[in-house]
Enzyme design. Structure first.
Site, PDB file in Angstrom:
ATOM      1  N   ASP A   1      -8.332   5.298  -4.469  1.00 57.65           N
ATOM      2  CA  ASP A   1      -7.589   6.505  -4.861  1.00 57.65           C
ATOM      3  C   ASP A   1      -8.428   7.752  -4.541  1.00 57.65           C
ATOM      4  O   ASP A   1      -9.584   7.646  -4.127  1.00 57.65           O
ATOM      5  CB  ASP A   1      -7.200   6.441  -6.355  1.00 57.65           C
ATOM      6  CG  ASP A   1      -8.404   6.475  -7.297  1.00 57.65           C
ATOM      7  OD1 ASP A   1      -9.253   7.372  -7.144  1.00 57.65           O
ATOM      8  OD2 ASP A   1      -8.490   5.618  -8.203  1.00 57.65           O
TER       9      ASP A   1
ATOM     10  N   TYR B   1       0.827  -1.218   0.000  1.00 57.46           N
ATOM     11  CA  TYR B   1       0.000   0.000   0.000  1.00 57.46           C
ATOM     12  C   TYR B   1       0.861   1.268   0.000  1.00 57.46           C
ATOM     13  O   TYR B   1       0.461   2.277  -0.586  1.00 57.46           O
ATOM     14  CB  TYR B   1      -1.007  -0.023   1.163  1.00 57.46           C
ATOM     15  CG  TYR B   1      -2.044  -1.107   0.956  1.00 57.46           C
ATOM     16  CD1 TYR B   1      -3.093  -0.912   0.054  1.00 57.46           C
ATOM     17  CD2 TYR B   1      -1.941  -2.349   1.580  1.00 57.46           C
ATOM     18  CE1 TYR B   1      -4.019  -1.919  -0.189  1.00 57.46           C
ATOM     19  CE2 TYR B   1      -2.863  -3.358   1.334  1.00 57.46           C
ATOM     20  CZ  TYR B   1      -3.894  -3.141   0.454  1.00 57.46           C
ATOM     21  OH  TYR B   1      -4.797  -4.139   0.186  1.00 57.46           O
TER      22      TYR B   1
ATOM     23  N   GLN C   1     -15.746   2.370  -5.386  1.00 57.74           N
ATOM     24  CA  GLN C   1     -15.035   1.227  -4.811  1.00 57.74           C
ATOM     25  C   GLN C   1     -13.540   1.507  -4.778  1.00 57.74           C
ATOM     26  O   GLN C   1     -12.765   0.712  -4.267  1.00 57.74           O
ATOM     27  CB  GLN C   1     -15.299  -0.019  -5.657  1.00 57.74           C
ATOM     28  CG  GLN C   1     -16.746  -0.422  -5.699  1.00 57.74           C
ATOM     29  CD  GLN C   1     -17.002  -1.484  -6.751  1.00 57.74           C
ATOM     30  OE1 GLN C   1     -16.808  -2.670  -6.520  1.00 57.74           O
ATOM     31  NE2 GLN C   1     -17.409  -1.063  -7.924  1.00 57.74           N
ATOM     32  N   ASN C   2     -13.159   2.646  -5.369  1.00 62.15           N
ATOM     33  CA  ASN C   2     -11.732   2.939  -5.493  1.00 62.15           C
ATOM     34  C   ASN C   2     -11.166   3.498  -4.196  1.00 62.15           C
ATOM     35  O   ASN C   2     -11.846   4.185  -3.444  1.00 62.15           O
ATOM     36  CB  ASN C   2     -11.495   3.933  -6.628  1.00 62.15           C
ATOM     37  CG  ASN C   2     -11.851   3.323  -7.969  1.00 62.15           C
ATOM     38  OD1 ASN C   2     -12.009   2.102  -8.066  1.00 62.15           O
ATOM     39  ND2 ASN C   2     -12.006   4.143  -8.984  1.00 62.15           N
TER      40      ASN C   2
ATOM     41  N   GLY D   1     -17.083   1.694 -15.035  1.00 64.06           N
ATOM     42  CA  GLY D   1     -15.819   0.992 -14.828  1.00 64.06           C
ATOM     43  C   GLY D   1     -15.777   0.034 -13.656  1.00 64.06           C
ATOM     44  O   GLY D   1     -14.796  -0.001 -12.918  1.00 64.06           O
TER      45      GLY D   1
ATOM     46  N   HIS E   1     -14.525   1.090  -0.037  1.00 63.70           N
ATOM     47  CA  HIS E   1     -13.430   0.180   0.315  1.00 63.70           C
ATOM     48  C   HIS E   1     -12.244   0.891   0.955  1.00 63.70           C
ATOM     49  O   HIS E   1     -11.137   0.366   0.941  1.00 63.70           O
ATOM     50  CB  HIS E   1     -12.996  -0.598  -0.934  1.00 63.70           C
ATOM     51  CG  HIS E   1     -14.072  -1.494  -1.460  1.00 63.70           C
ATOM     52  ND1 HIS E   1     -14.110  -1.969  -2.752  1.00 63.70           N
ATOM     53  CD2 HIS E   1     -15.170  -2.006  -0.856  1.00 63.70           C
ATOM     54  CE1 HIS E   1     -15.180  -2.725  -2.920  1.00 63.70           C
ATOM     55  NE2 HIS E   1     -15.846  -2.756  -1.787  1.00 63.70           N
TER      56      HIS E   1
HETATM   57  P1  NAD Z   1     -12.498  -4.533 -11.627  1.00 62.19           P
HETATM   58  O1  NAD Z   1     -11.033  -4.456 -11.888  1.00 62.19           O
HETATM   59  O2  NAD Z   1     -13.098  -5.775 -11.156  1.00 62.19           O
HETATM   60  O3  NAD Z   1     -13.262  -4.102 -12.942  1.00 62.19           O
HETATM   61  C1  NAD Z   1     -12.814  -3.029 -13.667  1.00 62.19           C
HETATM   62  C2  NAD Z   1     -13.820  -2.724 -14.756  1.00 62.19           C
HETATM   63  O4  NAD Z   1     -13.356  -1.560 -15.400  1.00 62.19           O
HETATM   64  C3  NAD Z   1     -13.958  -3.828 -15.797  1.00 62.19           C
HETATM   65  O5  NAD Z   1     -15.336  -4.071 -16.045  1.00 62.19           O
HETATM   66  C4  NAD Z   1     -13.286  -3.218 -17.026  1.00 62.19           C
HETATM   67  O6  NAD Z   1     -13.877  -3.625 -18.260  1.00 62.19           O
HETATM   68  C5  NAD Z   1     -13.504  -1.738 -16.784  1.00 62.19           C
HETATM   69  N1  NAD Z   1     -12.557  -0.863 -17.439  1.00 62.19           N
HETATM   70  C6  NAD Z   1     -11.266  -1.102 -17.810  1.00 62.19           C
HETATM   71  N2  NAD Z   1     -10.742  -0.008 -18.399  1.00 62.19           N
HETATM   72  C7  NAD Z   1     -11.725   0.939 -18.389  1.00 62.19           C
HETATM   73  C8  NAD Z   1     -11.790   2.292 -18.840  1.00 62.19           C
HETATM   74  N3  NAD Z   1     -10.737   2.890 -19.427  1.00 62.19           N
HETATM   75  N4  NAD Z   1     -12.957   2.959 -18.675  1.00 62.19           N
HETATM   76  C9  NAD Z   1     -14.027   2.356 -18.091  1.00 62.19           C
HETATM   77  N5  NAD Z   1     -14.018   1.104 -17.656  1.00 62.19           N
HETATM   78  C10 NAD Z   1     -12.873   0.398 -17.796  1.00 62.19           C
HETATM   79  O7  NAD Z   1     -12.782  -3.326 -10.669  1.00 62.19           O
HETATM   80  P2  NAD Z   1     -13.876  -3.156  -9.627  1.00 62.19           P
HETATM   81  O8  NAD Z   1     -15.148  -3.810 -10.047  1.00 62.19           O
HETATM   82  O9  NAD Z   1     -13.878  -1.728  -9.303  1.00 62.19           O
HETATM   83  O10 NAD Z   1     -13.261  -4.026  -8.427  1.00 62.19           O
HETATM   84  C11 NAD Z   1     -13.324  -3.480  -7.261  1.00 62.19           C
HETATM   85  C12 NAD Z   1     -12.102  -3.668  -6.430  1.00 62.19           C
HETATM   86  O11 NAD Z   1     -10.850  -3.248  -6.966  1.00 62.19           O
HETATM   87  C13 NAD Z   1     -12.350  -2.764  -5.310  1.00 62.19           C
HETATM   88  O12 NAD Z   1     -12.207  -3.497  -4.136  1.00 62.19           O
HETATM   89  C14 NAD Z   1     -11.322  -1.650  -5.380  1.00 62.19           C
HETATM   90  O13 NAD Z   1     -11.012  -1.237  -4.082  1.00 62.19           O
HETATM   91  C15 NAD Z   1     -10.182  -2.328  -6.054  1.00 62.19           C
HETATM   92  N6  NAD Z   1      -9.278  -1.477  -6.831  1.00 62.19           N
HETATM   93  C16 NAD Z   1      -9.270  -0.105  -6.746  1.00 62.19           C
HETATM   94  C17 NAD Z   1      -8.405   0.654  -7.548  1.00 62.19           C
HETATM   95  C18 NAD Z   1      -8.382   2.162  -7.415  1.00 62.19           C
HETATM   96  O14 NAD Z   1      -8.558   2.680  -6.327  1.00 62.19           O
HETATM   97  N7  NAD Z   1      -8.176   2.909  -8.503  1.00 62.19           N
HETATM   98  C19 NAD Z   1      -7.580   0.020  -8.454  1.00 62.19           C
HETATM   99  C20 NAD Z   1      -7.590  -1.395  -8.509  1.00 62.19           C
HETATM  100  C21 NAD Z   1      -8.452  -2.125  -7.704  1.00 62.19           C
END
Ligand code: NAD
Length: 230
Positions: A90, A54, A87-88, A171, A105
């Site tokens: 960031d 992290y 769910q992010n 997303g 989250h």
């Molecule tokens: P996921 O990775 O399961 O799904 C991501 C989705 O985003 C997919 O359906 C994919 O097709 C889509 N995607 C990919 N590129 C895209 C774009 N340019 N524009 C729009 N959509 C796009 O993610 P999730 O369902 O959010 O899973 C949740 C878990 O992942 C959470 O627990 C979260 O905390 C964690 N997570 C968070 C971050 C962050 O904070 N940015 C990053 C990675 C994982």
């Protein structure tokens, strides 16, 4: 009174900012086992490794910028009472200018007491190491909701969904519960929209824009504003 919009976002909205998604093939998580870095058991086994995972993610976050997807959602605030439920972990929605953001989250820029989950402290871009203490003297840990832990903001998010006049999903693979279940709280009468380059299974009528967030969110925002002006 302004109408209410709830926007549920997942890792995909931050993909074009250079933050890896969870399940896509280039996903960050491919290099790690979820059980090792995103569960309380993994943390107990090797706290230093998990803290460093992290710490690296937090440092990297401060080299990233919000993208057009985050920015387009801010446009809605002129006309709607907007809540982003993300769910992010960031802070790109906040940095783009969104005012009401609920993190399901947790948040990378916060730490919390290992003893008291409600004792949450701002840490900004600082690392957390074994031996760092929360104000109650317990070990500080990342303010991240790991798999198997309760999602404290889910009731607040569900109540907001029940009141929504519009619902937008951006997303997220709709694979992670309870976040994915929020759509079931949205009234049947509320128009729903989805932006994702991949097909995402949704069990209710929804307008799909099968594009990346950078272009797709603008299309949805334009559609909603046209609908409002009708
Ligand atoms: P996921 O990775 O399961 O799904 C991501 C989705 O985003 C997919 O359906 C994919 O097709 C889509 N995607 C990919 N590129 C895209 C774009 N340019 N524009 C729009 N959509 C796009 O993610 P999730 O369902 O959010 O899973 C949740 C878990 O992942 C959470 O627990 C979260 O905390 C964690 N997570 C968070 C971050 C962050 O904070 N940015 C990053 C990675 C994982």
């Amino acid at each position: 009174m302004k109408k209410k919009i709830v926007v549920l976002t997942g890792a995909g909205i931050s993909a074009e900012s250079g933050i890896s998604t969870f399940r896509d093939s280039d996903g960050l998580w491919e290099q790690y086992r979820v059980e090792d870095v995103a569960t309380p058991e993994g943390y107990q086994r090797d706290p230093e490794m998990v803290l460093n995972f992290y710490n690296n993610m937090r440092r990297s976050l401060f080299t990233k910028e919000p993208n057009e997807g985050h920015r387009q959602l801010v446009r809605l605030e002129e006309y709607f009472d907007v809540t982003i439920v993300t769910q992010n972990i960031d802070n790109l929605h906040e940095r783009a200018g969104s005012h009401k953001v609920i993190h399901l989250h947790g948040e990378l820029t916060k730490g919390r007491s290992e003893r008291n989950p409600d004792l949450i402290v701002e840490i900004g871009d600082a690392d957390i190491h074994v031996g760092d203490k929360a104000p109650d003297g317990a070990q500080l840990r990342p303010h991240i909701v790991w798999f198997g832990e309760a999602v404290p903001n889910i009731e607040i998010a569900a109540a907001l969904c029940e009141q929504a006049d519009y619902f937008v999903v951006v997303g997220t693979s709709m694979n992670v519960y309870p976040a994915a279940g929020l759509i079931h709280y949205v009234p049947r009468t509320a128009p729903c929209y989805l932006v994702d380059p991949k097909a995402v299974p949704i069990s209710r009528p929804i307008t799909i824009v099968q594009e990346k967030a950078g272009t797709g969110v603008k299309k949805v925002v334009d559609m909603i504003l046209r609908d409002l002006m009708k």
